[in-house]
Design a protein around this motif. Structure first.
Motif, PDB file in Angstrom:
ATOM      1  N   PRO A   1       0.808  -1.232   0.007  1.00 33.72           N
ATOM      2  CA  PRO A   1       0.089  -0.001  -0.031  1.00 33.72           C
ATOM      3  C   PRO A   1       0.609   1.247   0.076  1.00 33.72           C
ATOM      4  N   ASN A   2       0.148   2.462   0.152  1.00 31.78           N
ATOM      5  CA  ASN A   2       0.897   3.684   0.169  1.00 31.78           C
ATOM      6  C   ASN A   2       1.599   3.980   1.598  1.00 31.78           C
ATOM      7  N   TYR A   3       2.856   4.176   1.532  1.00 35.02           N
ATOM      8  CA  TYR A   3       3.755   4.391   2.605  1.00 35.02           C
ATOM      9  C   TYR A   3       4.285   5.753   2.652  1.00 35.02           C
ATOM     10  N   LYS A   4       5.001   6.273   3.465  1.00 32.77           N
ATOM     11  CA  LYS A   4       5.513   7.567   3.817  1.00 32.77           C
ATOM     12  C   LYS A   4       7.162   7.216   3.827  1.00 32.77           C
ATOM     13  N   PHE A   5       7.971   7.935   3.299  1.00 36.24           N
ATOM     14  CA  PHE A   5       9.515   7.634   3.295  1.00 36.24           C
ATOM     15  C   PHE A   5      10.098   9.171   3.297  1.00 36.24           C
ATOM     16  N   ILE A   6      11.338   8.994   3.935  1.00 40.11           N
ATOM     17  CA  ILE A   6      12.548  10.075   3.813  1.00 40.11           C
ATOM     18  C   ILE A   6      13.279   9.501   2.474  1.00 40.11           C
ATOM     19  N   SER A   7      13.659  10.126   1.633  1.00 40.76           N
ATOM     20  CA  SER A   7      14.383   9.580   0.690  1.00 40.76           C
ATOM     21  C   SER A   7      15.519  10.575  -0.185  1.00 40.76           C
ATOM     22  N   LEU A   8      16.376  10.020  -0.584  1.00 41.36           N
ATOM     23  CA  LEU A   8      17.635  10.586  -1.509  1.00 41.36           C
ATOM     24  C   LEU A   8      17.610   9.980  -2.590  1.00 41.36           C
ATOM     25  N   SER A   9      18.386  10.611  -3.759  1.00 45.44           N
ATOM     26  CA  SER A   9      18.410   9.972  -4.828  1.00 45.44           C
ATOM     27  C   SER A   9      19.846  10.280  -5.480  1.00 45.44           C
ATOM     28  N   GLY A  10      20.472   9.442  -6.523  1.00 46.66           N
ATOM     29  CA  GLY A  10      21.612   9.439  -6.801  1.00 46.66           C
ATOM     30  C   GLY A  10      22.127   8.772  -8.039  1.00 46.66           C
TER      31      GLY A  10
ATOM     32  N   ARG B   1      11.277   4.143   5.578  1.00 40.63           N
ATOM     33  CA  ARG B   1       9.865   4.288   5.559  1.00 40.63           C
ATOM     34  C   ARG B   1       9.712   5.140   6.947  1.00 40.63           C
ATOM     35  N   GLN B   2       8.562   5.755   7.094  1.00 42.27           N
ATOM     36  CA  GLN B   2       8.128   6.554   8.233  1.00 42.27           C
ATOM     37  C   GLN B   2       6.721   6.191   8.677  1.00 42.27           C
ATOM     38  N   PRO B   3       6.422   6.352  10.106  1.00 44.57           N
ATOM     39  CA  PRO B   3       5.083   5.997  10.472  1.00 44.57           C
ATOM     40  C   PRO B   3       4.055   6.953   9.719  1.00 44.57           C
ATOM     41  N   ASP B   4       2.776   6.333   9.406  1.00 45.34           N
ATOM     42  CA  ASP B   4       1.691   6.917   8.917  1.00 45.34           C
ATOM     43  C   ASP B   4       1.465   8.373   9.347  1.00 45.34           C
TER      44      ASP B   4
ATOM     45  N   SER C   1      15.554   9.966  10.485  1.00 43.48           N
ATOM     46  CA  SER C   1      14.513   8.997  10.883  1.00 43.48           C
ATOM     47  C   SER C   1      14.671   8.761  12.365  1.00 43.48           C
ATOM     48  N   TYR C   2      15.755   9.000  12.802  1.00 42.96           N
ATOM     49  CA  TYR C   2      15.989   8.964  14.460  1.00 42.96           C
ATOM     50  C   TYR C   2      15.718  10.183  15.247  1.00 42.96           C
ATOM     51  N   ALA C   3      15.941  11.316  14.655  1.00 43.22           N
ATOM     52  CA  ALA C   3      15.463  12.493  14.889  1.00 43.22           C
ATOM     53  C   ALA C   3      13.585  12.765  15.052  1.00 43.22           C
ATOM     54  N   LEU C   4      13.202  12.170  13.947  1.00 43.93           N
ATOM     55  CA  LEU C   4      11.666  12.097  13.993  1.00 43.93           C
ATOM     56  C   LEU C   4      11.410  11.252  15.126  1.00 43.93           C
ATOM     57  N   ARG C   5      11.823   9.933  15.147  1.00 47.50           N
ATOM     58  CA  ARG C   5      11.530   8.998  16.161  1.00 47.50           C
ATOM     59  C   ARG C   5      11.574   9.422  17.514  1.00 47.50           C
ATOM     60  N   MET C   6      12.521  10.212  17.821  1.00 45.30           N
ATOM     61  CA  MET C   6      12.615  10.844  19.353  1.00 45.30           C
ATOM     62  C   MET C   6      11.649  11.696  19.825  1.00 45.30           C
TER      63      MET C   6
ATOM     64  N   THR D   1      10.574   0.757  16.650  1.00 47.36           N
ATOM     65  CA  THR D   1      11.610   0.693  15.865  1.00 47.36           C
ATOM     66  C   THR D   1      11.875   1.272  14.670  1.00 47.36           C
ATOM     67  N   VAL D   2      12.868   1.973  14.032  1.00 49.15           N
ATOM     68  CA  VAL D   2      12.840   2.587  12.907  1.00 49.15           C
ATOM     69  C   VAL D   2      12.973   1.516  11.660  1.00 49.15           C
TER      70      VAL D   2
END
Length: 206
Positions: free
Chosen positions: A24-33, A103-106, A53-58, A72-73
């Motif tokens: 299904p649809n998920y949310k992510f933090i992403s980088l390309s290269g 991936r990030q929590p919904d 990801s850990y900054a948002l988790r905290m 858990t991340v």
């Protein structure tokens, strides 16, 4: 209670055989290269994704973004574009196009993400933190399995996936003649020997 994706989402992240799933649809933090994933800048990009990801988790754990939520991340994922199919043998790593993501929590929003970028950059000084994007993506119908062993041995597992697809009359997607596959890294290569590494391999199906 701490949310553990390994326990709650086994059907998504821990396939025991070659199988078809709908993601299904998920949310992510992403980088390309572009280029070899063994390069120093690729490692820096991975680091930036984990730092954010850990900054948002905290923030979620402390209840700064609503009701406290501990989890858990999620694992690192990579979408790889190549001129030949990975099931046909080793790829030219220098020519790879990639998009790496976690991936990030919904419940997280782009606004939550943007609010942590600048303070996190000031603290960690990783230049790729400011390049990261908050995206949503629905992968849809896929075929996947778990590869056990070094990354360079993945071709044999992809070949088995092709045998399965041929038998079931399935076809993976391509873009302008380019082959695309996804890898989800369940093991930390810094902490486990290559023979014991576990990587989920996926093709998106037509």
């Amino acid at each position: 209670m701490k949310y553990e994706w390994r326990k709650a989402e086994k059907q998504i992240y821990l396939p025991k055989k070659i199988e078809i799933q709908t993601i299904p649809n998920y949310k992510f933090i992403s980088l390309s290269g572009h280029g070899n994933p063994n390069s120093a800048h690729f490692s820096e990009q991975i680091s930036a994704l984990y730092i954010l990801s850990y900054a948002l988790r905290m923030k979620l754990k402390k209840g700064e973004l609503g009701e406290p939520f501990e989890y858990t991340v999620y694992p690192l994922e990579g979408v790889w574009t190549s001129e030949k199919d990975p099931g046909d043998g080793p790829l030219n790593k220098d020519e790879l196009i990639y998009q790496i993501m976690i991936r990030q929590p919904d419940r997280l929003t782009e606004e939550d993400f943007l609010a942590v970028v600048e303070p996190t950059f000031k603290k960690k000084q990783n230049p790729y933190i400011k390049d990261a994007k908050f995206i949503e993506y629905e992968e849809g119908r896929i075929i996947q399995t778990t590869h056990l062993g070094p990354y360079d041995d993945e071709a044999a597992t992809f070949a088995k996936m092709h045998e399965f697809m041929e038998k079931e009359q399935l076809h993976s997607t391509t873009t302008m003649g380019q082959y695309i596959h996804r890898e989800i890294y369940l093991s930390d290569p810094r902490k486990i020997e290559p023979a014991k590494q576990k990587t989920v391999l996926r093709y998106k199906l037509k």
